[in-house]
Write a protein that holds these residues in place. Sequence first.
Motif, PDB file in Angstrom:
ATOM      1  N   ALA A  70       0.835  -1.205   0.000  1.00 51.05           N
ATOM      2  CA  ALA A  70       0.000   0.000   0.000  1.00 51.05           C
ATOM      3  C   ALA A  70       0.870   1.255   0.000  1.00 51.05           C
ATOM      4  CB  ALA A  70      -0.937  -0.006   1.199  1.00 51.05           C
ATOM      5  N   LEU A  71       1.945   1.259   0.775  1.00 56.76           N
ATOM      6  CA  LEU A  71       2.854   2.414   0.774  1.00 56.76           C
ATOM      7  C   LEU A  71       3.467   2.610  -0.606  1.00 56.76           C
ATOM      8  CD1 LEU A  71       4.662   2.098   4.225  1.00 56.76           C
ATOM      9  CD2 LEU A  71       2.719   3.566   3.611  1.00 56.76           C
ATOM     10  N   ASN A  72       3.775   1.508  -1.289  1.00 56.23           N
ATOM     11  CA  ASN A  72       4.300   1.612  -2.655  1.00 56.23           C
ATOM     12  C   ASN A  72       3.268   2.231  -3.599  1.00 56.23           C
ATOM     13  OD1 ASN A  72       6.755   0.485  -1.904  1.00 56.23           O
ATOM     14  ND2 ASN A  72       6.168  -1.581  -2.525  1.00 56.23           N
ATOM     15  N   GLU A  73       2.001   1.828  -3.452  1.00 51.92           N
ATOM     16  CA  GLU A  73       0.934   2.400  -4.277  1.00 51.92           C
ATOM     17  C   GLU A  73       0.781   3.894  -4.004  1.00 51.92           C
ATOM     18  OE1 GLU A  73      -2.790   0.366  -3.823  1.00 51.92           O
ATOM     19  OE2 GLU A  73      -1.962  -1.556  -4.434  1.00 51.92           O
ATOM     20  N   ILE A  74       0.842   4.279  -2.733  1.00 50.23           N
ATOM     21  CA  ILE A  74       0.721   5.688  -2.351  1.00 50.23           C
ATOM     22  C   ILE A  74       1.899   6.478  -2.903  1.00 50.23           C
ATOM     23  CG2 ILE A  74       0.709   7.286  -0.394  1.00 50.23           C
ATOM     24  CD1 ILE A  74      -0.792   4.980   1.160  1.00 50.23           C
ATOM     25  N   ASP A  88       9.931   7.572  -1.873  1.00 50.33           N
ATOM     26  CA  ASP A  88       9.083   6.961  -0.848  1.00 50.33           C
ATOM     27  C   ASP A  88       8.426   8.034   0.024  1.00 50.33           C
ATOM     28  OD1 ASP A  88       9.703   4.440  -1.746  1.00 50.33           O
ATOM     29  OD2 ASP A  88      11.222   4.070  -0.202  1.00 50.33           O
ATOM     30  N   ILE A  89       7.104   8.049   0.037  1.00 50.58           N
ATOM     31  CA  ILE A  89       6.355   9.001   0.838  1.00 50.58           C
ATOM     32  C   ILE A  89       6.517   8.639   2.315  1.00 50.58           C
ATOM     33  CG2 ILE A  89       4.043   9.903   1.373  1.00 50.58           C
ATOM     34  CD1 ILE A  89       5.113  10.806  -1.376  1.00 50.58           C
ATOM     35  N   GLN A 142       7.595  14.503   2.128  1.00 50.65           N
ATOM     36  CA  GLN A 142       7.027  14.651   3.463  1.00 50.65           C
ATOM     37  C   GLN A 142       5.880  15.650   3.501  1.00 50.65           C
ATOM     38  OE1 GLN A 142      10.516  15.705   5.788  1.00 50.65           O
ATOM     39  NE2 GLN A 142      10.862  13.551   6.296  1.00 50.65           N
ATOM     40  N   ALA A 143       5.309  16.013   2.339  1.00 51.12           N
ATOM     41  CA  ALA A 143       4.259  17.026   2.300  1.00 51.12           C
ATOM     42  C   ALA A 143       3.252  16.728   1.199  1.00 51.12           C
ATOM     43  CB  ALA A 143       4.884  18.405   2.068  1.00 51.12           C
ATOM     44  N   ALA A 144       2.062  17.280   1.390  1.00 49.98           N
ATOM     45  CA  ALA A 144       1.014  17.180   0.373  1.00 49.98           C
ATOM     46  C   ALA A 144       0.158  18.439   0.420  1.00 49.98           C
ATOM     47  CB  ALA A 144       0.141  15.952   0.604  1.00 49.98           C
ATOM     48  N   ASP A 145      -0.290  18.869  -0.749  1.00 52.33           N
ATOM     49  CA  ASP A 145      -1.254  19.955  -0.864  1.00 52.33           C
ATOM     50  C   ASP A 145      -2.572  19.304  -1.254  1.00 52.33           C
ATOM     51  OD1 ASP A 145       0.823  21.719  -0.348  1.00 52.33           O
ATOM     52  OD2 ASP A 145       1.177  22.153  -2.463  1.00 52.33           O
ATOM     53  N   LEU A 146      -3.601  19.524  -0.415  1.00 53.97           N
ATOM     54  CA  LEU A 146      -4.852  18.782  -0.539  1.00 53.97           C
ATOM     55  C   LEU A 146      -6.057  19.717  -0.554  1.00 53.97           C
ATOM     56  CD1 LEU A 146      -3.906  16.113   2.143  1.00 53.97           C
ATOM     57  CD2 LEU A 146      -3.880  15.784  -0.340  1.00 53.97           C
TER      58      LEU A 146
END
Length: 189
Positions: A70-74, A88-89, A142-146
Motif C-alpha cells: 500500500a505504501l508503494n501504491e501511495i 518513498d512518501i 514529506q508534504a502534500a497539498d490537498l
Amino acid sequence: MTDHSTSGFSRRGLLAAFAATAVVAAPTCSNAFGLLRGAGDVRRIRMYSGRTGESIDTIYWIEGEYVPEALNEITYFMRDWRSDQTKDIDPRMIDIAAASHRLLDVSEPYMLLSGYRTAQTNAMLRSKSRRVAQNSLHMKAQAADLRLRSRSVSQMYRAASACEAGGVGKYSRSNFVHMDCGPIRTWGS
C-alpha cells in the motif's frame, strides 16, 4: 488502485471489505498518531488526482504495521507527475492526512494537488511563485497539498492543526491546505 490478485480472495481484499463495514468512534487525542492509535487496527487513505486522472483508496496500516504494498501504491500515486519520478512518501505524512480526514467526518476523497516534487519541479514552481519554499518538504516526500469540495479550507486547516503533528499551511485564495510531517507550525490566510 486495485489489488491485482488472481485468486478469489486476497488478504487486502478481505481487509478492505472489513474496513468498509467497520464503524469506529472518532477518537480524541492531541496528535495524529494518537488519533489513529485509537482508530482501530486499520488505517485508510482516499485521494484522487485531477492532474493524472488516477485515484487511490487503500488500507495502508493493519494491526500496528504499515502495509508495504500500500505504501508503494501511495508513493506512485503521489509522484511528481511532471517528471514521473517517485520518492518513498513518509508514512507520517499519510498518517496526518488520514487523521485530518477522519476528523472532518467526510467520505469524499482528498484531491491531491501536489505530493512529491523533484528539485527541478520545485525550482520551476518557485520561479513562478514566491510562496513556494526553496527547501520544501515536498522534495523530501514529506508534504502534500490537498483539497476537499465538501469542506472549506478553514475547516481542513483546523482539522490538520488539531493533529499537532506537523506543518499546516492555509492557502485560501488557491483553495488548498498544505500538510507535512516536519516541525509543528502553522501559517497562511
